[in-house]
Write a protein that holds these residues in place. Structure first.
Motif, PDB file in Angstrom:
ATOM      1  N   THR A   1       0.561  -1.322  -0.037  1.00  0.00           N
ATOM      2  CA  THR A   1       0.243   0.119   0.106  1.00  0.00           C
ATOM      3  C   THR A   1       0.789   1.394  -0.033  1.00  0.00           C
ATOM      4  OG1 THR A   1      -0.250   0.105   2.315  1.00  0.00           O
ATOM      5  CG2 THR A   1      -2.126  -1.173   1.093  1.00  0.00           C
ATOM      6  N   LYS A   2       2.161   1.412   0.243  1.00  0.00           N
ATOM      7  CA  LYS A   2       3.081   2.076   0.089  1.00  0.00           C
ATOM      8  C   LYS A   2       2.638   2.890  -1.081  1.00  0.00           C
ATOM      9  CE  LYS A   2       6.290   0.398   4.503  1.00  0.00           C
ATOM     10  NZ  LYS A   2       7.588   0.374   4.689  1.00  0.00           N
ATOM     11  N   VAL A   3       2.934   1.994  -2.540  1.00  0.00           N
ATOM     12  CA  VAL A   3       2.930   2.698  -3.427  1.00  0.00           C
ATOM     13  C   VAL A   3       1.680   4.219  -3.610  1.00  0.00           C
ATOM     14  CG1 VAL A   3       1.564   1.258  -4.685  1.00  0.00           C
ATOM     15  CG2 VAL A   3       3.492   1.899  -5.969  1.00  0.00           C
ATOM     16  N   TYR A   4       0.928   3.855  -2.704  1.00  0.00           N
ATOM     17  CA  TYR A   4       0.439   5.651  -2.982  1.00  0.00           C
ATOM     18  C   TYR A   4       0.544   6.924  -1.977  1.00  0.00           C
ATOM     19  CZ  TYR A   4      -2.799   1.603  -5.463  1.00  0.00           C
ATOM     20  OH  TYR A   4      -2.973   0.647  -6.543  1.00  0.00           O
ATOM     21  N   PHE A   5       1.573   6.111  -1.525  1.00  0.00           N
ATOM     22  CA  PHE A   5       2.068   7.316  -0.224  1.00  0.00           C
ATOM     23  C   PHE A   5       3.995   7.839  -0.704  1.00  0.00           C
ATOM     24  CE2 PHE A   5      -2.041   5.201   1.330  1.00  0.00           C
ATOM     25  CZ  PHE A   5      -2.382   6.005   1.261  1.00  0.00           C
ATOM     26  N   VAL A   6       4.308   7.688  -2.201  1.00  0.00           N
ATOM     27  CA  VAL A   6       5.532   7.720  -2.546  1.00  0.00           C
ATOM     28  C   VAL A   6       6.089   8.573  -1.497  1.00  0.00           C
ATOM     29  CG1 VAL A   6       5.542   6.604  -4.111  1.00  0.00           C
ATOM     30  CG2 VAL A   6       5.361   8.312  -4.271  1.00  0.00           C
ATOM     31  N   GLY A   7       5.460   9.510  -1.209  1.00  0.00           N
ATOM     32  CA  GLY A   7       6.043  11.154  -0.616  1.00  0.00           C
ATOM     33  C   GLY A   7       6.032  10.790   0.566  1.00  0.00           C
ATOM     34  N   PHE A   8       6.026   9.590   1.467  1.00  0.00           N
ATOM     35  CA  PHE A   8       5.974   9.295   3.065  1.00  0.00           C
ATOM     36  C   PHE A   8       7.368   8.974   2.972  1.00  0.00           C
ATOM     37  CE2 PHE A   8       1.529   8.871   4.312  1.00  0.00           C
ATOM     38  CZ  PHE A   8       0.246   9.874   3.751  1.00  0.00           C
ATOM     39  N   SER A   9       8.113   9.820   4.118  1.00  0.00           N
ATOM     40  CA  SER A   9       9.631   9.432   4.404  1.00  0.00           C
ATOM     41  C   SER A   9       9.418   8.148   5.467  1.00  0.00           C
ATOM     42  CB  SER A   9      10.728  10.478   4.454  1.00  0.00           C
ATOM     43  OG  SER A   9       9.801  11.368   5.857  1.00  0.00           O
ATOM     44  N   ASP A  10       8.445   8.395   6.886  1.00  0.00           N
ATOM     45  CA  ASP A  10       8.283   7.789   7.765  1.00  0.00           C
ATOM     46  C   ASP A  10       6.742   6.887   7.861  1.00  0.00           C
ATOM     47  OD1 ASP A  10       8.135   7.316  10.258  1.00  0.00           O
ATOM     48  OD2 ASP A  10       8.667   8.956  11.526  1.00  0.00           O
TER      49      ASP A  10
ATOM     50  N   ALA B   1     -10.851   6.606  -7.827  1.00  0.00           N
ATOM     51  CA  ALA B   1     -10.525   5.486  -8.802  1.00  0.00           C
ATOM     52  C   ALA B   1     -10.302   5.968 -10.246  1.00  0.00           C
ATOM     53  CB  ALA B   1     -12.870   4.914  -9.594  1.00  0.00           C
ATOM     54  N   HIS B   2     -10.314   7.460 -10.716  1.00  0.00           N
ATOM     55  CA  HIS B   2     -10.263   8.266 -11.024  1.00  0.00           C
ATOM     56  C   HIS B   2      -8.861   9.214 -11.186  1.00  0.00           C
ATOM     57  CE1 HIS B   2     -13.964   7.250 -12.821  1.00  0.00           C
ATOM     58  NE2 HIS B   2     -14.295   7.003 -12.546  1.00  0.00           N
ATOM     59  N   GLU B   3      -8.374  10.251  -9.790  1.00  0.00           N
ATOM     60  CA  GLU B   3      -7.196  10.255 -10.261  1.00  0.00           C
ATOM     61  C   GLU B   3      -5.859   9.597  -9.586  1.00  0.00           C
ATOM     62  OE1 GLU B   3      -6.700  14.019  -6.930  1.00  0.00           O
ATOM     63  OE2 GLU B   3      -8.574  14.464  -7.964  1.00  0.00           O
ATOM     64  N   LEU B   4      -6.505   9.024  -8.110  1.00  0.00           N
ATOM     65  CA  LEU B   4      -5.216   8.536  -7.492  1.00  0.00           C
ATOM     66  C   LEU B   4      -5.012   7.360  -7.750  1.00  0.00           C
ATOM     67  CD1 LEU B   4      -6.792   9.805  -3.248  1.00  0.00           C
ATOM     68  CD2 LEU B   4      -4.950  10.603  -5.486  1.00  0.00           C
ATOM     69  N   MET B   5      -6.445   6.784  -8.943  1.00  0.00           N
ATOM     70  CA  MET B   5      -6.259   4.403  -9.262  1.00  0.00           C
ATOM     71  C   MET B   5      -5.941   3.691  -8.300  1.00  0.00           C
ATOM     72  SD  MET B   5      -4.942   5.921 -13.268  1.00  0.00           S
ATOM     73  CE  MET B   5      -3.842   6.906 -12.994  1.00  0.00           C
ATOM     74  N   VAL B   6      -6.390   3.888  -6.870  1.00  0.00           N
ATOM     75  CA  VAL B   6      -6.469   3.068  -5.725  1.00  0.00           C
ATOM     76  C   VAL B   6      -6.946   2.088  -5.859  1.00  0.00           C
ATOM     77  CG1 VAL B   6      -6.326   2.363  -3.248  1.00  0.00           C
ATOM     78  CG2 VAL B   6      -5.624   5.263  -4.473  1.00  0.00           C
ATOM     79  N   ASP B   7      -5.894   0.535  -5.847  1.00  0.00           N
ATOM     80  CA  ASP B   7      -6.664  -0.387  -6.083  1.00  0.00           C
ATOM     81  C   ASP B   7      -7.514  -0.881  -5.319  1.00  0.00           C
ATOM     82  OD1 ASP B   7      -7.598  -3.497  -6.211  1.00  0.00           O
ATOM     83  OD2 ASP B   7      -5.317  -4.018  -6.735  1.00  0.00           O
ATOM     84  N   PRO B   8      -8.784  -1.363  -5.012  1.00  0.00           N
ATOM     85  CA  PRO B   8      -9.662  -0.989  -4.783  1.00  0.00           C
ATOM     86  C   PRO B   8      -9.833  -2.058  -3.480  1.00  0.00           C
ATOM     87  CG  PRO B   8     -10.625  -1.563  -6.284  1.00  0.00           C
ATOM     88  CD  PRO B   8      -9.417  -1.315  -6.357  1.00  0.00           C
ATOM     89  N   VAL B   9      -8.737  -2.915  -3.629  1.00  0.00           N
ATOM     90  CA  VAL B   9      -8.354  -4.567  -2.588  1.00  0.00           C
ATOM     91  C   VAL B   9      -8.095  -3.385  -1.245  1.00  0.00           C
ATOM     92  CG1 VAL B   9      -6.248  -4.987  -3.319  1.00  0.00           C
ATOM     93  CG2 VAL B   9      -8.278  -6.458  -2.119  1.00  0.00           C
TER      94      VAL B   9
END
Length: 140
Positions: A38-47, A88-96
């Protein structure tokens, strides 16, 4: 939605006991540890821990929306419509991932709420499943 009057009452009674920032940070930290993909959607996080400033900020946003949704149980679809479209359209998060998040919310609430009974667990589980289902609606 399959929530009974008792479920709705249990959800409503627990809302005031939830510390949105602390719970939200804990939820995201649990999700990142248990489901590192799930970190793939939060690449700007360092911690990615609960003490991480961006985890705290986004955790508050997530829990605030989840808590706020309880006020809209009879119109949850409308309440989540824009958020569903954004994911769905902007963030394209896998719904799982919405299900992963829900499980982490349950774990955090069970840890933080002393009166988290089996009945309250069931009510929250039903609510979070519906929340995840409706967030994924724009993917269909």
């Amino acid at each position: 939605m399959v929530l009974s009057k008792t479920d709705k009452a249990l959800l409503s009674s627990s809302v005031g006991k939830i510390q949105a920032q602390a719970t939200g940070s804990d939820v995201l930290a649990r999700m990142f540890a248990s489901f590192p993909q799930t970190k793939v959607y939060f690449v700007g996080f360092s911690d990615y821990t609960a003490k991480g400033p961006r985890v705290q900020k986004h955790g508050l946003t997530v829990m605030t929306k989840i808590i706020e949704g309880i006020q809209y149980l009879d119109s949850l679809r409308s309440f989540l419509d824009a958020l569903s479209a954004k994911h769905a359209h902007e963030l394209m998060v896998d719904p799982v991932n919405f299900g992963f998040l829900g499980g982490c919310v349950l774990s955090s609430l069970a840890y933080q709420l002393p009166d988290f009974s089996p009945e309250m667990h069931c009510a929250w589980d039903k609510y979070l499943c519906e929340f995840a289902y409706l967030l994924a609606e724009k993917y269909r």
